[in-house]
Design an enzyme around this catalytic site. Sequence first.
Site, PDB file in Angstrom:
ATOM      1  N   ASP A  51       0.842  -1.203   0.000  1.00 55.49           N
ATOM      2  CA  ASP A  51       0.000   0.000   0.000  1.00 55.49           C
ATOM      3  C   ASP A  51       0.879   1.256   0.000  1.00 55.49           C
ATOM      4  O   ASP A  51       0.362   2.381  -0.036  1.00 55.49           O
ATOM      5  CB  ASP A  51      -1.041  -0.018   1.131  1.00 55.49           C
ATOM      6  CG  ASP A  51      -0.423  -0.048   2.510  1.00 55.49           C
ATOM      7  OD1 ASP A  51       0.813  -0.155   2.617  1.00 55.49           O
ATOM      8  OD2 ASP A  51      -1.192   0.039   3.500  1.00 55.49           O
ATOM      9  N   SER A  52       2.201   1.075  -0.046  1.00 56.10           N
ATOM     10  CA  SER A  52       3.118   2.177  -0.351  1.00 56.10           C
ATOM     11  C   SER A  52       2.760   2.767  -1.717  1.00 56.10           C
ATOM     12  O   SER A  52       3.180   3.877  -2.060  1.00 56.10           O
ATOM     13  CB  SER A  52       4.575   1.687  -0.360  1.00 56.10           C
ATOM     14  OG  SER A  52       4.689   0.513  -1.142  1.00 56.10           O
ATOM     15  N   ASP A  90      -1.167  -6.194  -0.361  1.00 59.27           N
ATOM     16  CA  ASP A  90      -1.381  -5.548   0.931  1.00 59.27           C
ATOM     17  C   ASP A  90      -2.859  -5.247   1.126  1.00 59.27           C
ATOM     18  O   ASP A  90      -3.507  -4.683   0.223  1.00 59.27           O
ATOM     19  CB  ASP A  90      -0.646  -4.197   0.935  1.00 59.27           C
ATOM     20  CG  ASP A  90       0.364  -4.092   2.044  1.00 59.27           C
ATOM     21  OD1 ASP A  90       0.338  -4.926   2.961  1.00 59.27           O
ATOM     22  OD2 ASP A  90       1.198  -3.160   1.975  1.00 59.27           O
ATOM     23  N   LYS A 120      -1.255  -9.517   2.749  1.00 56.13           N
ATOM     24  CA  LYS A 120      -0.478  -9.060   3.910  1.00 56.13           C
ATOM     25  C   LYS A 120      -1.325  -8.068   4.679  1.00 56.13           C
ATOM     26  O   LYS A 120      -2.065  -7.282   4.078  1.00 56.13           O
ATOM     27  CB  LYS A 120       0.824  -8.398   3.442  1.00 56.13           C
ATOM     28  CG  LYS A 120       1.615  -7.753   4.587  1.00 56.13           C
ATOM     29  CD  LYS A 120       3.025  -7.372   4.183  1.00 56.13           C
ATOM     30  CE  LYS A 120       3.202  -5.988   3.613  1.00 56.13           C
ATOM     31  NZ  LYS A 120       2.713  -4.872   4.453  1.00 56.13           N
ATOM     32  N   GLU A 122      -1.287  -5.597   8.608  1.00 56.21           N
ATOM     33  CA  GLU A 122      -0.454  -5.075   9.693  1.00 56.21           C
ATOM     34  C   GLU A 122      -1.068  -5.386  11.053  1.00 56.21           C
ATOM     35  O   GLU A 122      -2.290  -5.371  11.197  1.00 56.21           O
ATOM     36  CB  GLU A 122      -0.316  -3.546   9.539  1.00 56.21           C
ATOM     37  CG  GLU A 122       0.368  -3.139   8.244  1.00 56.21           C
ATOM     38  CD  GLU A 122       0.494  -1.627   8.078  1.00 56.21           C
ATOM     39  OE1 GLU A 122       0.156  -0.860   9.022  1.00 56.21           O
ATOM     40  OE2 GLU A 122       0.938  -1.203   6.995  1.00 56.21           O
ATOM     41  N   GLU A 189       9.451  -4.262  10.083  1.00 54.66           N
ATOM     42  CA  GLU A 189       9.854  -2.952   9.536  1.00 54.66           C
ATOM     43  C   GLU A 189      10.413  -2.060  10.647  1.00 54.66           C
ATOM     44  O   GLU A 189       9.762  -1.870  11.688  1.00 54.66           O
ATOM     45  CB  GLU A 189       8.640  -2.287   8.847  1.00 54.66           C
ATOM     46  CG  GLU A 189       8.978  -0.898   8.305  1.00 54.66           C
ATOM     47  CD  GLU A 189       7.978  -0.355   7.299  1.00 54.66           C
ATOM     48  OE1 GLU A 189       7.019  -1.064   6.932  1.00 54.66           O
ATOM     49  OE2 GLU A 189       8.165   0.815   6.887  1.00 54.66           O
TER      50      GLU A 189
HETATM   51  O1  KIV Z   1       3.531  -1.064   1.531  1.00 56.59           O
HETATM   52  C1  KIV Z   1       4.664  -1.549   1.421  1.00 56.59           C
HETATM   53  O2  KIV Z   1       5.386  -1.315   0.439  1.00 56.59           O
HETATM   54  C2  KIV Z   1       5.131  -2.412   2.485  1.00 56.59           C
HETATM   55  C3  KIV Z   1       6.564  -2.828   2.462  1.00 56.59           C
HETATM   56  C4  KIV Z   1       7.447  -1.704   2.705  1.00 56.59           C
HETATM   57  C5  KIV Z   1       6.838  -3.968   3.385  1.00 56.59           C
HETATM   58  O3  KIV Z   1       4.389  -2.761   3.345  1.00 56.59           O
END
Ligand code: KIV
Length: 271
Positions: A51-52, A90, A120, A122, A189
């Site tokens: 989600d970056s 994510d 994924k 959090e 992280e």
């Molecule tokens: O959103 C993302 O890119 C991430 C990674 C940095 C692990 O969660």
Amino acid sequence: MSKQGRINKITISEVLKMKQAGEKISMLTAYDYSTAAIMDEAGVDILLIGDSLGMVVLGYDSTLPVTMEDMLHHTKPVSRAAKRAMVIADMPFMSYQVSVQEALRNAGRFMKEAGAHGVKLEGGEEVAETVRKITSAGIPLMGHLGLTPQSVHQLGGYKVQGKDDKTARKLMEDARALEEAGAFSLVLECVPAKLAGEISRALTIPTIGIGAGVECDGQVLVVNDMLGTFEKFTPKFVKKYAELSKDIQAAVGRYIDDVKGGTFPGKEHSF
Ligand code: KIV
């Protein structure tokens, strides 16, 4: 060595075997077909639609505005590109926090609609029930502990986590809770390298570090950071393997000169 030369697809049993064999796992973020295809061909083990995306592709200041539709839209082309790599999507902010049922439905959308191989999310003990539900539905799940960007306002900024005994102990407990709930791996992280090493040794599932030292079982970076195409800020943990923004600017500059000077298109580009 970059190209792994292996044709077998990466699955959760492959990544577990890699941990057991002491082979490090390589993961990079991906958000589009062309870049994902290049990275897959180069031999990266896991492609993460992080989600970056919100920051490096969509131009937001944080990951919080990213929606399920944004994530599905960008997961689809990455899934189409991946021939060998495992594709993990994510789960965006508020797609899994409201209820376990909603979390399962959204995780399922990544598999059914976008061709992901897993998701994924959090959090630690507080998401263990959600992790159990998603994994018992047959959806591989990667955890994410330490600096969890979706909680940036609660954490008070993008800071290293687990620096004192109490928070270090909590991170270890959270890691064990995620493993016990069925996660197949775990992103750590911005965690002190020594603690990340201890967590990695305490778990049977692999840890993937970002700003968490070399003792993690694998590493992940945001592809725009490591290729040098995102210049708004560069965290300390980023190693730049290329400075593509300079190459792109130079190429675009040459193109503009050619267009303005009437030297493009040439005869060879014309019909
Ligand atoms: O959103 C993302 O890119 C991430 C990674 C940095 C692990 O969660």
